[in-house]
Write a protein that holds these residues in place. Sequence first.
Motif, PDB file in Angstrom:
ATOM      1  N   ASP A 121       5.540   2.250 -11.012  1.00  0.00           N
ATOM      2  CA  ASP A 121       5.098   2.589  -9.664  1.00  0.00           C
ATOM      3  C   ASP A 121       6.280   2.935  -8.772  1.00  0.00           C
ATOM      4  O   ASP A 121       7.430   2.661  -9.098  1.00  0.00           O
ATOM      5  CB  ASP A 121       4.335   1.422  -9.026  1.00  0.00           C
ATOM      6  N   LEU A 146       7.203   3.352  -4.249  1.00  0.00           N
ATOM      7  CA  LEU A 146       6.771   3.166  -2.874  1.00  0.00           C
ATOM      8  C   LEU A 146       7.054   4.443  -2.093  1.00  0.00           C
ATOM      9  O   LEU A 146       8.107   5.062  -2.254  1.00  0.00           O
ATOM     10  CB  LEU A 146       7.511   2.002  -2.224  1.00  0.00           C
ATOM     11  N   GLN A 172       1.878   2.061  -2.322  1.00  0.00           N
ATOM     12  CA  GLN A 172       2.335   1.879  -3.697  1.00  0.00           C
ATOM     13  C   GLN A 172       1.457   2.755  -4.581  1.00  0.00           C
ATOM     14  O   GLN A 172       0.232   2.649  -4.549  1.00  0.00           O
ATOM     15  CB  GLN A 172       2.231   0.419  -4.135  1.00  0.00           C
TER      16      GLN A 172
END
Length: 159
Positions: A64, A66, A131
């Motif tokens: 992932d 941000l 996210q």
Amino acid sequence: MNRGTAIAAALLLAPALLGVGPGGAGPGGSGETVPLAGKEPGEHLDVTLTQVVDPVSPAPDDTDRLVSVEFRLENTGTAVYKDSPAPSAHLLDSDGQRFTGVNASTGAGTAFPDTVTLDPGDSTTGFVTFQLPKDAGLAAVQFALNGGLADDVGQWSLS
């Protein structure tokens, strides 16, 4: 994804990809102000997407990333604005996935507090963080008053 979900995603994403509707400012969408109304009388904000920071540190994990979006909120109504900007903001990726914002401290800048209170005429600036998968393409950012539940939705194209 079932057919109904795919159609709903396409309807949500189409304005973002075409850059139409309120805030369809083209690549980055930055700097465009969109006037929005809330559900209650006198609830009006001018919302400006001022900056997109992609990616933001620290990364949550290897899969992932941000992304932080800075908004400027100006109360142009007659009622006090008291709301949480993070759940009011959504990021749409190029596959039609919708991500809800969170209040998180990142390297991008100061996040909005959990609740923002603005008297008529007041303004504030802060970041909302999302996210999402590392390989997700950014398509659009949306913002609506009343925790994201108001009918009036501002949208800024990021493609």
